[in-house]
Design an enzyme around this catalytic site. Structure first.
Site, PDB file in Angstrom:
ATOM      1  N   ASP A 166     -22.075  83.469  22.150  1.00 32.73           N
ATOM      2  CA  ASP A 166     -21.787  83.457  20.704  1.00 32.73           C
ATOM      3  C   ASP A 166     -20.732  84.477  20.253  1.00 32.73           C
ATOM      4  O   ASP A 166     -20.194  84.361  19.156  1.00 32.73           O
ATOM      5  CB  ASP A 166     -23.078  83.717  19.909  1.00 32.73           C
ATOM      6  CG  ASP A 166     -24.019  82.516  19.927  1.00 32.73           C
ATOM      7  OD1 ASP A 166     -23.644  81.482  20.509  1.00 32.73           O
ATOM      8  OD2 ASP A 166     -25.119  82.619  19.371  1.00 32.73           O
TER       9      ASP A 166
ATOM     10  N   GLY B  45     -23.426  78.425  18.209  1.00 34.06           N
ATOM     11  CA  GLY B  45     -23.190  79.600  17.365  1.00 34.06           C
ATOM     12  C   GLY B  45     -24.289  79.624  16.329  1.00 34.06           C
ATOM     13  O   GLY B  45     -24.143  79.091  15.231  1.00 34.06           O
ATOM     14  N   ARG B  46     -25.427  80.218  16.743  1.00 32.94           N
ATOM     15  CA  ARG B  46     -26.624  80.163  15.901  1.00 32.94           C
ATOM     16  C   ARG B  46     -26.365  80.766  14.522  1.00 32.94           C
ATOM     17  O   ARG B  46     -26.739  80.204  13.517  1.00 32.94           O
ATOM     18  CB  ARG B  46     -27.743  80.923  16.605  1.00 32.94           C
ATOM     19  CG  ARG B  46     -29.101  80.511  16.137  1.00 32.94           C
ATOM     20  CD  ARG B  46     -30.184  81.346  16.749  1.00 32.94           C
ATOM     21  NE  ARG B  46     -29.814  82.003  17.991  1.00 32.94           N
ATOM     22  CZ  ARG B  46     -30.611  82.140  19.020  1.00 32.94           C
ATOM     23  NH1 ARG B  46     -31.797  81.620  18.992  1.00 32.94           N
ATOM     24  NH2 ARG B  46     -30.230  82.807  20.094  1.00 32.94           N
TER      25      ARG B  46
ATOM     26  N   LYS C 124      -0.723  60.237   7.547  1.00 35.53           N
ATOM     27  CA  LYS C 124       0.041  59.380   8.466  1.00 35.53           C
ATOM     28  C   LYS C 124      -0.837  59.044   9.667  1.00 35.53           C
ATOM     29  O   LYS C 124      -0.763  57.977  10.222  1.00 35.53           O
ATOM     30  CB  LYS C 124       1.300  60.103   8.931  1.00 35.53           C
ATOM     31  CG  LYS C 124       2.357  60.213   7.844  1.00 35.53           C
ATOM     32  CD  LYS C 124       3.772  60.058   8.435  1.00 35.53           C
ATOM     33  CE  LYS C 124       4.833  60.103   7.357  1.00 35.53           C
ATOM     34  NZ  LYS C 124       5.005  61.453   6.781  1.00 35.53           N
TER      35      LYS C 124
ATOM     36  N   ARG D 144     -23.408  91.466  39.791  1.00 34.31           N
ATOM     37  CA  ARG D 144     -22.707  91.870  41.029  1.00 34.31           C
ATOM     38  C   ARG D 144     -22.042  93.235  40.849  1.00 34.31           C
ATOM     39  O   ARG D 144     -22.149  94.118  41.712  1.00 34.31           O
ATOM     40  CB  ARG D 144     -21.657  90.802  41.356  1.00 34.31           C
ATOM     41  CG  ARG D 144     -20.709  91.136  42.489  1.00 34.31           C
ATOM     42  CD  ARG D 144     -19.727  89.979  42.664  1.00 34.31           C
ATOM     43  NE  ARG D 144     -18.742  90.229  43.692  1.00 34.31           N
ATOM     44  CZ  ARG D 144     -17.582  90.834  43.473  1.00 34.31           C
ATOM     45  NH1 ARG D 144     -17.272  91.275  42.258  1.00 34.31           N
ATOM     46  NH2 ARG D 144     -16.727  91.003  44.471  1.00 34.31           N
TER      47      ARG D 144
ATOM     48  N   ARG E 245     -18.044  59.630  13.240  1.00 41.41           N
ATOM     49  CA  ARG E 245     -18.973  59.857  14.342  1.00 41.41           C
ATOM     50  C   ARG E 245     -19.280  61.353  14.465  1.00 41.41           C
ATOM     51  O   ARG E 245     -18.489  62.191  14.033  1.00 41.41           O
ATOM     52  CB  ARG E 245     -18.368  59.391  15.677  1.00 41.41           C
ATOM     53  CG  ARG E 245     -18.156  57.898  15.782  1.00 41.41           C
ATOM     54  CD  ARG E 245     -19.484  57.164  15.928  1.00 41.41           C
ATOM     55  NE  ARG E 245     -19.304  55.758  16.211  1.00 41.41           N
ATOM     56  CZ  ARG E 245     -19.058  54.812  15.321  1.00 41.41           C
ATOM     57  NH1 ARG E 245     -18.913  55.126  14.044  1.00 41.41           N
ATOM     58  NH2 ARG E 245     -18.931  53.548  15.679  1.00 41.41           N
TER      59      ARG E 245
ATOM     60  N   ARG F 249     -22.832  96.677  42.963  1.00 41.51           N
ATOM     61  CA  ARG F 249     -21.789  97.305  43.794  1.00 41.51           C
ATOM     62  C   ARG F 249     -21.376  98.669  43.238  1.00 41.51           C
ATOM     63  O   ARG F 249     -21.129  99.600  44.013  1.00 41.51           O
ATOM     64  CB  ARG F 249     -20.589  96.359  43.898  1.00 41.51           C
ATOM     65  CG  ARG F 249     -20.970  94.976  44.460  1.00 41.51           C
ATOM     66  CD  ARG F 249     -20.411  94.736  45.834  1.00 41.51           C
ATOM     67  NE  ARG F 249     -21.054  93.580  46.461  1.00 41.51           N
ATOM     68  CZ  ARG F 249     -20.424  92.489  46.890  1.00 41.51           C
ATOM     69  NH1 ARG F 249     -19.119  92.374  46.747  1.00 41.51           N
ATOM     70  NH2 ARG F 249     -21.097  91.519  47.478  1.00 41.51           N
TER      71      ARG F 249
ATOM     72  N   GLU G  88      -8.657  69.656  12.365  1.00 44.39           N
ATOM     73  CA  GLU G  88      -8.157  69.524  10.996  1.00 44.39           C
ATOM     74  C   GLU G  88      -8.991  70.350  10.009  1.00 44.39           C
ATOM     75  O   GLU G  88      -8.566  70.574   8.872  1.00 44.39           O
ATOM     76  CB  GLU G  88      -8.211  68.057  10.592  1.00 44.39           C
ATOM     77  CG  GLU G  88      -6.870  67.534  10.154  1.00 44.39           C
ATOM     78  CD  GLU G  88      -6.955  66.092   9.760  1.00 44.39           C
ATOM     79  OE1 GLU G  88      -6.927  65.821   8.561  1.00 44.39           O
ATOM     80  OE2 GLU G  88      -7.076  65.234  10.658  1.00 44.39           O
TER      81      GLU G  88
ATOM     82  N   GLY H  41     -31.330  90.666  20.674  1.00 45.98           N
ATOM     83  CA  GLY H  41     -32.759  90.817  20.971  1.00 45.98           C
ATOM     84  C   GLY H  41     -32.971  91.674  22.209  1.00 45.98           C
ATOM     85  O   GLY H  41     -33.916  92.473  22.290  1.00 45.98           O
TER      86      GLY H  41
HETATM   87  O1  F6P Z   1     -27.390  82.657  21.601  1.00 46.33           O
HETATM   88  C1  F6P Z   1     -26.734  81.730  22.381  1.00 46.33           C
HETATM   89  C2  F6P Z   1     -27.139  80.332  22.010  1.00 46.33           C
HETATM   90  O2  F6P Z   1     -26.516  79.492  22.941  1.00 46.33           O
HETATM   91  C3  F6P Z   1     -26.837  79.918  20.582  1.00 46.33           C
HETATM   92  O3  F6P Z   1     -25.496  79.566  20.383  1.00 46.33           O
HETATM   93  C4  F6P Z   1     -27.795  78.784  20.406  1.00 46.33           C
HETATM   94  O4  F6P Z   1     -28.104  78.554  19.067  1.00 46.33           O
HETATM   95  C5  F6P Z   1     -28.999  79.241  21.164  1.00 46.33           C
HETATM   96  O5  F6P Z   1     -28.534  80.147  22.146  1.00 46.33           O
HETATM   97  C6  F6P Z   1     -29.792  78.147  21.808  1.00 46.33           C
HETATM   98  O6  F6P Z   1     -30.933  78.705  22.370  1.00 46.33           O
HETATM   99  P1  F6P Z   1     -31.940  77.904  23.317  1.00 46.33           P
HETATM  100  O7  F6P Z   1     -31.260  77.729  24.647  1.00 46.33           O
HETATM  101  O8  F6P Z   1     -33.121  78.767  23.388  1.00 46.33           O
HETATM  102  O9  F6P Z   1     -32.166  76.578  22.667  1.00 46.33           O
END
Ligand code: F6P
Length: 323
Positions: A129, A172-173, A213, A22, A247, A26, A189, A105
């Site tokens: 990221d 966070g790749r 605790k 946007r 978990r 603009r 933690e 990229g």
């Molecule tokens: O680069 C952003 C991101 O969301 C990364 O954190 C994640 O690893 C990746 O893209 C996932 O990519 P896709 O949507 O192609 O699986």
């Protein structure tokens, strides 16, 4: 003098991309430019999937996640043939400047494209990221952290109710910005990120030596942690503490969607408008960013090749508070 520019979004989408589009359209009007939207990033450029964007084309989009221009990761554009086809379409249409919104990229593609075909680009950092050099924050990061935080708070309720240990994996790749920030804000933690190694051994010792605790724990894991993802770390943890009711929750793509926060909308608007201003002034091959709340420009080559570290002061704080 530029007359026609085009904007596109490429790579993983990020909340705030629409606000950026946007702002580009603009600001384009402000500088007397005609602005086109390229669909699906570099794929649409190769397929000539391009349309004129008017100011009204971008009304009522600032509040939405995703991207009205769609996004893609194009394999074909990584080849010289793909880039040649794209350049022919743009030249035939008289498009003489590009604003690309995306990550590493996306910048790499724009840099090669300009070197080979002379069409100038300015990049806006769009990725949840926050791993791009040359800007303190990327478009979508703040929203992603808040989305993760909301989920962490909810998991905390059930963790408390059942006295359970939760490993929560965030996106966070290759980077731990989301993990560190969501972990800090969520009172985790422990936080595991790829930028800091060998945290797990230290953590295991520290966890065992603690007089506990409270009976529940929340640990945040960046998906790209070098010691493994949340499932892998939970397995290692269970071997040492088999009595823990452990978990795993993987937040995944939920972090990529949703309404952008005010911070992301403002950041995206600033970056989009300044990208157009820069093109108008004849700048090229630069990534626009915000450093210390000031607009800055970083050559694509530097933005692509330099690694942005996490904020060391925040990490120190996290190591003090996650005890
Ligand atoms: O680069 C952003 C991101 O969301 C990364 O954190 C994640 O690893 C990746 O893209 C996932 O990519 P896709 O949507 O192609 O699986």
């Amino acid at each position: 003098m530029l007359k026609k520019i085009a904007v596109f979004t490429s790579g993983g989408d990020a909340p705030g991309m629409n606000a950026c589009i946007r702002a580009v359209v603009r600001a384009g009007v402000h500088y007397g430019l005609e602005t086109y939207g390229i669909m699906r990033g570099y794929e649409g450029m190769i397929e000539d999937d391009i349309q004129l964007l008017l100011p009204e084309s971008v009304s009522n989009v600032i509040q939405f996640g995703g991207t009205i221009l769609k996004s893609a990761r194009s394999k074909e554009f990584t080849t010289p043939e793909g880039r040649k086809a794209a350049a022919e379409h743009l030249k035939r249409r008289g498009i003489d400047g590009l604003v690309c919104i995306g990550g590493n990229g996306t910048y790499t593609g724009a840099m090669y494209f300009e070197q080979e075909h002379g069409i100038p680009s300015i990049g806006c950092p769009g990725t949840i990221d926050n791993d791009l050099y040359g800007t303190d924050f990327t478009i979508g990061f703040d929203t992603a952290v808040n989305t993760a935080l909301d989920a962490i708070d909810k998991v905390r309720d059930t963790a408390d109710a059942h006295n359970r240990v939760f490993f929560i994996e965030v996106m966070g790749r290759h980077s731990g910005h989301i993990a560190m920030n969501a972990g800090l804000a969520g009172g985790a933690e422990a936080i595991f990120i790829p930028e800091r190694i060998d945290e797990f051994e230290t953590f295991i010792t520290r966890y065992g030596s603690k007089k506990r605790k409270k009976a529940f724990s929340i640990f945040i894991v960046a998906e790209g942690d070098e010691e493994g993802n949340a499932y892998a770390l939970a397995e290692k943890f269970k071997k040492v503490y088999p009595e823990s009711d452990t978990r795993v929750t993987v937040l995944g793509h939920i972090q990529r969607g949703g309404m952008p926060t005010a911070n992301d909308r403002i950041l995206a608007s600033r970056l989009g408008a300044h990208a157009v201003k820069a093109l108008h002034e004849g700048k090229r091959s630069l990534a626009v960013g915000v450093v210390n709340n000031q607009i800055t420009f970083t050559p694509f080559e530097e933005a692509i090749n330099r690694k942005k570290d996490i904020n060391e002061q925040l990490w120190e704080l996290a190591t003090i508070l996650t005890r």
